[in-house]
Design a protein around this motif. Structure first.
Motif, PDB file in Angstrom:
ATOM      1  N   PRO A 290       0.833  -1.214   0.000  1.00 39.07           N
ATOM      2  CA  PRO A 290       0.000   0.000   0.000  1.00 39.07           C
ATOM      3  C   PRO A 290       0.863   1.257   0.000  1.00 39.07           C
ATOM      4  O   PRO A 290       1.839   1.343   0.753  1.00 39.07           O
ATOM      5  CB  PRO A 290      -0.805  -0.130   1.304  1.00 39.07           C
ATOM      6  CG  PRO A 290      -0.822  -1.590   1.604  1.00 39.07           C
ATOM      7  CD  PRO A 290       0.488  -2.126   1.110  1.00 39.07           C
ATOM      8  N   ALA A 292       1.668   5.564   0.087  1.00 37.12           N
ATOM      9  CA  ALA A 292       1.353   6.659   1.008  1.00 37.12           C
ATOM     10  C   ALA A 292       0.036   7.337   0.645  1.00 37.12           C
ATOM     11  O   ALA A 292      -0.581   7.985   1.489  1.00 37.12           O
ATOM     12  CB  ALA A 292       2.495   7.672   1.005  1.00 37.12           C
ATOM     13  N   LYS A 294      -2.637   5.785   0.009  1.00 35.63           N
ATOM     14  CA  LYS A 294      -3.694   5.026   0.672  1.00 35.63           C
ATOM     15  C   LYS A 294      -3.520   5.007   2.194  1.00 35.63           C
ATOM     16  O   LYS A 294      -4.489   4.838   2.931  1.00 35.63           O
ATOM     17  CB  LYS A 294      -3.700   3.585   0.146  1.00 35.63           C
ATOM     18  CG  LYS A 294      -4.021   3.486  -1.346  1.00 35.63           C
ATOM     19  CD  LYS A 294      -4.030   2.037  -1.799  1.00 35.63           C
ATOM     20  CE  LYS A 294      -4.363   1.916  -3.281  1.00 35.63           C
ATOM     21  NZ  LYS A 294      -4.345   0.510  -3.746  1.00 35.63           N
ATOM     22  N   TRP A 295      -2.266   5.170   2.633  1.00 35.20           N
ATOM     23  CA  TRP A 295      -1.995   5.082   4.068  1.00 35.20           C
ATOM     24  C   TRP A 295      -0.770   5.925   4.386  1.00 35.20           C
ATOM     25  O   TRP A 295       0.304   5.719   3.831  1.00 35.20           O
ATOM     26  CB  TRP A 295      -1.759   3.621   4.448  1.00 35.20           C
ATOM     27  CG  TRP A 295      -1.402   3.415   5.881  1.00 35.20           C
ATOM     28  CD1 TRP A 295      -1.981   3.990   6.964  1.00 35.20           C
ATOM     29  CD2 TRP A 295      -0.354   2.573   6.391  1.00 35.20           C
ATOM     30  NE1 TRP A 295      -1.379   3.569   8.114  1.00 35.20           N
ATOM     31  CE2 TRP A 295      -0.389   2.694   7.795  1.00 35.20           C
ATOM     32  CE3 TRP A 295       0.575   1.727   5.802  1.00 35.20           C
ATOM     33  CZ2 TRP A 295       0.499   2.000   8.610  1.00 35.20           C
ATOM     34  CZ3 TRP A 295       1.451   1.038   6.606  1.00 35.20           C
ATOM     35  CH2 TRP A 295       1.399   1.171   7.996  1.00 35.20           C
ATOM     36  N   LYS A 296      -0.905   6.898   5.247  1.00 35.25           N
ATOM     37  CA  LYS A 296       0.155   7.867   5.528  1.00 35.25           C
ATOM     38  C   LYS A 296       1.410   7.220   6.112  1.00 35.25           C
ATOM     39  O   LYS A 296       2.512   7.713   5.925  1.00 35.25           O
ATOM     40  CB  LYS A 296      -0.366   8.950   6.476  1.00 35.25           C
ATOM     41  CG  LYS A 296      -1.415   9.864   5.836  1.00 35.25           C
ATOM     42  CD  LYS A 296      -1.846  10.953   6.800  1.00 35.25           C
ATOM     43  CE  LYS A 296      -2.875  11.885   6.153  1.00 35.25           C
ATOM     44  NZ  LYS A 296      -3.324  12.944   7.084  1.00 35.25           N
ATOM     45  N   GLY A 297       1.233   6.126   6.842  1.00 34.45           N
ATOM     46  CA  GLY A 297       2.392   5.488   7.472  1.00 34.45           C
ATOM     47  C   GLY A 297       3.181   4.592   6.553  1.00 34.45           C
ATOM     48  O   GLY A 297       4.219   4.038   6.956  1.00 34.45           O
ATOM     49  N   ALA A 298       2.740   4.462   5.284  1.00 33.21           N
ATOM     50  CA  ALA A 298       3.390   3.521   4.367  1.00 33.21           C
ATOM     51  C   ALA A 298       4.859   3.858   4.147  1.00 33.21           C
ATOM     52  O   ALA A 298       5.716   2.968   4.081  1.00 33.21           O
ATOM     53  CB  ALA A 298       2.648   3.498   3.035  1.00 33.21           C
ATOM     54  N   ASN A 302       6.733   0.515   5.257  1.00 30.39           N
ATOM     55  CA  ASN A 302       7.073  -0.336   4.109  1.00 30.39           C
ATOM     56  C   ASN A 302       8.561  -0.687   4.019  1.00 30.39           C
ATOM     57  O   ASN A 302       8.901  -1.837   3.712  1.00 30.39           O
ATOM     58  CB  ASN A 302       6.605   0.319   2.806  1.00 30.39           C
ATOM     59  CG  ASN A 302       5.098   0.246   2.643  1.00 30.39           C
ATOM     60  OD1 ASN A 302       4.408  -0.352   3.465  1.00 30.39           O
ATOM     61  ND2 ASN A 302       4.590   0.852   1.591  1.00 30.39           N
TER      62      ASN A 302
END
Length: 462
Positions: A290, A292, A294-298, A302
């Protein structure tokens, strides 16, 4: 048949000669190379040609399906590429899990890790699925030859199959400069492996990592530095030999190293170390997670996930897990630091002293992770860290030849690429016969000074 043995070079020379004799007829020269691939695999284990060519056949059929199914039929295309991914991941898992299940008996079952084969094979079908490779190939012979290329199957570099296919379909050519470069690369690889990597392995690194408590903190630190040089010259030596042999077949494969120990950050290190592997992780693992958007912590999680998987690829042990985890945390920490620095100072480059400090810190961070990578278990890694913390400074076990070889290694590592290119330019002007004679003389000298037999390449185990 070890890629360092005289038998291997005699075999490679025979294959290259037959390949050159058939240079005008594409199918004939590809058949020669395919037979050479099968012969090399059979020398490792009798069933390897059957196993790998059968797997390559499945990937070829998947490729044909992906070429014929329209891009808008996503579910059918995904089902097809899943067959290839499951096949190759299954082969990869078998070579990683069987050692754990059977112990030393696994060498009889899988004497060669299939990692590099599997990684290369997946590039073909995944690129076709994503549309990166628009055409693929309908030539069964070309696909089998590129998928089983003996020069890179043991320890890379990891190629995109589509790149090899394009080169194999072109008319064969070999200029004097390319021939000179090939001979210099082979001689360079043998020198790196036999004169530096094996010397440091046998005289320093193995002894200190096997029994760290017998040595002072200073000697253990030198042993860690020695291993950092050993693994670099071992792996880059293999890469040089593989690149040189590929050039003699008219194939250009990517380099794996770009002076990694002068990296200014851990991110820079992974752009310079095992480049084809880090690019593979980026293109086929990182970009599949996923993003960033879709998800700020990616951006921060990741890298840890990818490096943990990279650690497990090297082996199913806690030392490799810790090695991958530390690298993942290092990449994430660097990304946070870089973001904060840019917010405060913009894109202002660091000072020259700041660059030197960055290289010093990065190198020692990498050396810290090499402790876990090389240690047979966590207890040994902890013992090594304990000796480093002991602050004992005796160096009675470190001889002048060890210091000399390490200093030579540092100097060779620091040589700019353009120096090698200039040497190639000069060497390439010499007649081909003299180039071959020069290579033969270099091999004889290396064998003479190397002394006792060589050890296996570190990355042939992965």
């Amino acid at each position: 048949m070890s890629p360092l043995s005289p038998a291997y070079f005699a075999f490679a020379a025979t294959a290259i000669t037959l390949y050159w004799l058939c240079y005008r007829w594409k199918n004939a020269r590809l058949s020669v190379l395919l037979l050479a691939n099968a012969f090399f695999l059979a020398r490792l284990a009798w069933f390897y040609p059957v196993l790998l060519l059968a797997a390559a056949t499945i990937d070829y059929l998947v490729g044909l399906g992906l070429q014929s199914i329209p891009r808008d039929q996503t579910s059918r295309r995904r089902a097809l590429v899943s067959i290839s991914v499951l096949l190759n991941v299954g082969l990869l898992a078998a070579t990683k899990c069987i050692p754990v299940a059977l112990g030393e008996l696994y060498r009889w079952v899988f004497p060669l890790s299939l990692s590099f084969y599997c990684f290369q094979s997946m590039t073909y079908t995944i690129d076709l699925f994503r549309g990166i490779d628009q055409k693929g190939t309908r030539s069964y012979l070309t696909h089998l030859t590129s998928a089983s290329l003996f020069t890179v199957i043991v320890a890379g570099p990891i190629n995109r199959i589509s790149d090899l296919i394009k080169q194999l379909q072109q008319p064969f050519s070999l200029t004097p400069t390319q021939g000179g470069r090939a001979f210099l690369l082979i001689a360079s690889g043998l020198g790196k492996k036999l004169l530096i990597a094996d010397f440091l392995s046998n005289n320093v690194a193995n002894r200190i990592f096997d029994t760290p408590t017998l040595y002072s903190g200073a000697e253990v630190l030198i042993g860690v530095y020695a291993y950092a040089l050993q693994i670099y010259f071992d792996f880059s030596g293999y890469t040089d030999i593989a690149m040189g042999l590929c050039l003699l077949f008219g194939l250009t494969v990517p380099d794996n190293f770009n002076r990694p120990y002068i990296s200014t950050s851990i991110s820079d290190f992974w752009r310079r170390w095992h480049i084809t592997f880090s690019n593979w992780l980026r293109d086929y693992v990182y970009f599949s997670l996923p993003s960033a958007r879709k998800w700020k912590g990616a951006n921060y999680v990741n890298p840890i996930i990818v490096m943990l998987l990279g650690g497990l690829w090297h082996g199913l042990g806690w030392t490799f897990v810790l090695w991958g985890l530390i690298h993942g945390i290092g990449l994430t920490t660097h990304r946070i630091f870089q973001t904060q620095r840019q917010a405060r100072y913009g894109k202002r480059p660091p000072t020259q002293w700041g660059r030197y400090l960055s290289i010093f810190v990065t190198f020692h961070f990498v050396c810290l992770t090499w402790i876990f990578f090389r240690s047979p278990d966590v207890a040994t890694a902890v013992a090594i860290l304990g000796r480093l913390a002991s602050m004992t400074f005796s160096v009675s076990n470190i001889t002048l030849p060890i210091v000399g070889v390490m200093l030579a290694g540092v100097a060779i590592h620091a040589i700019p690429v353009k120096w090698f290119d200039r040497t190639v330019e000069v060497f390439g002007r010499a007649p081909f016969v003299l180039q071959g004679a020069g290579l033969a003389a270099a091999i004889l000298l290396i064998e003479f000074f190397a002394g006792r037999g060589s050890t296996s390449f570190v990355y042939s185990n992965f």
